[in-house]
Scaffold this motif. Structure first.
Motif, PDB file in Angstrom:
ATOM      1  N   GLU A 317      21.369  46.267   6.105  1.00  0.00           N
ATOM      2  CA  GLU A 317      21.402  45.019   5.275  1.00  0.00           C
ATOM      3  C   GLU A 317      21.275  43.914   6.179  1.00  0.00           C
ATOM      4  O   GLU A 317      21.613  43.832   7.328  1.00  0.00           O
ATOM      5  CB  GLU A 317      23.036  45.158   5.005  1.00  0.00           C
ATOM      6  CG  GLU A 317      23.449  43.940   4.244  1.00  0.00           C
ATOM      7  CD  GLU A 317      24.831  43.854   4.106  1.00  0.00           C
ATOM      8  OE1 GLU A 317      25.777  44.856   4.407  1.00  0.00           O
ATOM      9  OE2 GLU A 317      25.239  42.851   3.650  1.00  0.00           O
ATOM     10  N   GLU A 341      32.793  38.360   7.811  1.00  0.00           N
ATOM     11  CA  GLU A 341      31.299  38.602   7.483  1.00  0.00           C
ATOM     12  C   GLU A 341      30.741  37.446   6.523  1.00  0.00           C
ATOM     13  O   GLU A 341      29.900  37.123   6.409  1.00  0.00           O
ATOM     14  CB  GLU A 341      30.995  39.899   6.938  1.00  0.00           C
ATOM     15  CG  GLU A 341      31.335  40.040   5.631  1.00  0.00           C
ATOM     16  CD  GLU A 341      30.907  41.281   4.612  1.00  0.00           C
ATOM     17  OE1 GLU A 341      30.214  42.186   5.242  1.00  0.00           O
ATOM     18  OE2 GLU A 341      31.149  41.668   3.653  1.00  0.00           O
ATOM     19  N   ALA A 348      24.113  44.898   8.915  1.00  0.00           N
ATOM     20  CA  ALA A 348      24.736  45.865   9.009  1.00  0.00           C
ATOM     21  C   ALA A 348      23.937  47.156   9.665  1.00  0.00           C
ATOM     22  O   ALA A 348      22.712  47.274   9.474  1.00  0.00           O
ATOM     23  CB  ALA A 348      25.225  46.455   7.504  1.00  0.00           C
ATOM     24  N   TYR A 353      21.705  49.490   0.667  1.00  0.00           N
ATOM     25  CA  TYR A 353      22.391  49.614  -0.520  1.00  0.00           C
ATOM     26  C   TYR A 353      21.135  49.761  -1.612  1.00  0.00           C
ATOM     27  O   TYR A 353      20.231  48.877  -1.752  1.00  0.00           O
ATOM     28  CB  TYR A 353      22.944  48.120  -1.092  1.00  0.00           C
ATOM     29  CG  TYR A 353      24.459  47.866  -0.162  1.00  0.00           C
ATOM     30  CD1 TYR A 353      25.431  48.629  -0.812  1.00  0.00           C
ATOM     31  CD2 TYR A 353      24.372  47.223   0.727  1.00  0.00           C
ATOM     32  CE1 TYR A 353      26.706  48.455  -0.349  1.00  0.00           C
ATOM     33  CE2 TYR A 353      25.549  46.858   1.474  1.00  0.00           C
ATOM     34  CZ  TYR A 353      26.723  47.589   0.748  1.00  0.00           C
ATOM     35  OH  TYR A 353      28.037  47.353   1.534  1.00  0.00           O
ATOM     36  N   HIS A 379      27.933  52.263   7.719  1.00  0.00           N
ATOM     37  CA  HIS A 379      27.793  51.054   7.216  1.00  0.00           C
ATOM     38  C   HIS A 379      28.516  50.059   8.077  1.00  0.00           C
ATOM     39  O   HIS A 379      29.716  49.875   7.393  1.00  0.00           O
ATOM     40  CB  HIS A 379      27.747  50.588   5.869  1.00  0.00           C
ATOM     41  CG  HIS A 379      26.908  49.475   5.218  1.00  0.00           C
ATOM     42  ND1 HIS A 379      26.024  49.156   4.871  1.00  0.00           N
ATOM     43  CD2 HIS A 379      28.078  48.222   5.433  1.00  0.00           C
ATOM     44  CE1 HIS A 379      25.891  47.915   4.553  1.00  0.00           C
ATOM     45  NE2 HIS A 379      27.067  47.216   4.702  1.00  0.00           N
ATOM     46  N   ASP A 381      29.051  46.140   9.493  1.00  0.00           N
ATOM     47  CA  ASP A 381      28.487  44.885   9.466  1.00  0.00           C
ATOM     48  C   ASP A 381      28.961  44.122  10.623  1.00  0.00           C
ATOM     49  O   ASP A 381      30.117  44.296  11.174  1.00  0.00           O
ATOM     50  CB  ASP A 381      29.049  43.891   8.244  1.00  0.00           C
ATOM     51  CG  ASP A 381      28.625  44.579   6.745  1.00  0.00           C
ATOM     52  OD1 ASP A 381      27.680  44.221   6.628  1.00  0.00           O
ATOM     53  OD2 ASP A 381      29.345  45.283   6.268  1.00  0.00           O
TER      54      ASP A 381
HETATM   55 ZN    ZN Z   1      27.546  44.957   4.369  1.00  0.00          ZN
END
Ligand code: ZN
Ligand code: ZN
Length: 411
Positions: A317, A341, A348, A353, A379, A381
């Protein structure tokens, strides 16, 4: 009392805007015992909105901690069958999910990170189908936050305990756009419209890659997958229902190509993971993979994330957020990714996604992987935006267009 009015509104926001619960639908609410005041309100508001059944999956941070301290590794690895069955029931019921995030930073700082890792990996493996159901947007899901004493003390160490928890609730309400005078549902409809404008522009420009540069040493190129989609604010689940996965949210995000990140990124906020705080860290990528990294604190925890599985050292991401945003402007470090975030550009490590690529929702994961999708059990971030961040986009015709100047969107 004003606090309870705001709490009611936050609960209503989770039900109506977060998951947009449909009459007759089952709701699964995940909460720790610290958040019970908000959890009870959400249950109440969910039934008022016509929920068929509300199931609360309680957890308790101190009980979990005792387990980590005392259970053998084989026991931690062994996810009981009833936990799997319960999740299968949620999927069969086509339930929607609300998770209340109420982290307790520092509580588990003495735990063996390997034991935490073992338990997390076992759960991720056994419950892969549930992750695909939620993160694949098969149904509606949302994450919202509640204050607790330990978290409040970490965020506001200079305040007395009572004042600190009030200040944290206050910050949560403000960041979630919950204020006494207005209807938060209407506020969120307007907010979503604004967020969409950036995403629409980025989709129109259809960049091949993005280049990030600032004075801290970030000099990074992130290639994007073909037919990527920038998403901001609310989304439509596969069941056709519009929902908002994160409260709050300020980001526009999309899918990087797994193999096409090059250069160095320097984090600008600490990363809270598995009860540990990773501070002052950087990563260097080659061909999409992290090949070198360092951290002033908790380097081992960062190493554990990167080696969680084969793809945890690739990104899934990339998200753009103006430095001048409501959460960023509070100047509060929340020690909670859900908030931090949204104050800063982030990326990430791990899983992407499916919604961030054309026809991605419901597509077989193997077909997405061929297009550059990163499939991982994690996942995570982390934040790297700054007030001097410069971002330019390279178009399909190799034209360079400035996207960010001095930390903010200029398109
Ligand atoms: Zn994320
Ligand atoms: Zn994001």
């Amino acid at each position: 009392m004003q606090f309870f009015k705001l709490l009611d509104k936050l609960a209503d926001l989770a039900v109506k805007v977060g998951v947009n619960l449909q009459p007759g639908q089952t709701l699964v609410l995940r909460s720790n015992t610290e958040s019970r005041i908000l959890a009870r309100k959400i249950v109440e508001r969910a039934y008022a909105a016509g929920a068929k059944r509300v199931i609360v999956d309680w957890s308790d941070e101190y009980v979990s901690r005792a387990g980590f301290l005392n259970m053998a590794e084989e026991t931690l690895k062994d996810i009981p069958q009833h936990v799997v069955e319960r999740s299968r029931y949620y999927v069969a019921e086509e339930a929607c999910f609300i998770s209340i995030s109420s982290p307790m930073p520092g509580l588990n700082k003495d735990l063996d990170p390997k034991k935490v890792q073992i338990a997390a990996r076992a759960a991720q493996e056994k419950l892969a189908f549930l992750r695909e159901y939620t993160m694949g947007n098969q149904s509606q899901w949302t994450i919202i936050s509640a204050a607790n004493k330990v978290w409040a003390r970490k965020v506001f160490p200079e305040l007395r305990p009572r004042e600190a928890i009030n200040a944290l609730w206050d910050a949560i309400f403000k960041a979630s756009r919950v204020i006494v005078e207005t209807d938060p549902v209407e506020e969120w409809n307007n907010h979503n419209k604004e967020l969409k404008q950036h995403a629409d522009k980025l989709n129109e420009l259809n960049f091949k890659k993005l280049h990030f540069k600032n004075s801290l040493g970030t000099d990074l190129t992130v290639g994007l997958v073909e037919n990527h989609i920038w998403v901001a604010g609310g989304e439509k689940a596969a069941n056709g229902i519009y929902f908002n996965p994160n409260i709050p949210t300020e980001e526009a995000f999309t899918m990087p190509h797994k193999m096409m990140t090059e250069g160095k990124v320097v984090a600008t906020k600490p990363l809270h993971y598995g009860g540990k705080l990773i501070e002052d860290f950087w990563l260097r990528f080659e061909g999409g993979k992290v090949v070198e990294f360092d951290a002033e604190k908790e380097k081992e925890t960062l190493a554990n994330i990167l080696s969680f599985d084969d793809n945890a050292s690739y990104i899934g991401e990339i998200a753009l957020i103006s430095h001048d945003s409501p959460i960023s402007n509070t100047n509060i470090l929340f020690y909670n990714t859900l908030f931090d975030e949204n104050a800063s550009c982030h990326m990430a490590l791990g899983r992407a996604y499916p919604m961030n690529i054309k026809d991605g929702i419901g597509a077989p994961i193997a077909s997405l992987v061929e297009k550059g999708y990163n499939d991982s059990m994690v996942h995570v971030d982390f934040m790297f935006g700054s007030s001097d961040m410069e971002i330019s986009g390279i178009t399909q015709d190799d034209e360079e267009i400035k996207v960010f100047e001095n930390g903010n969107f200029i398109i």
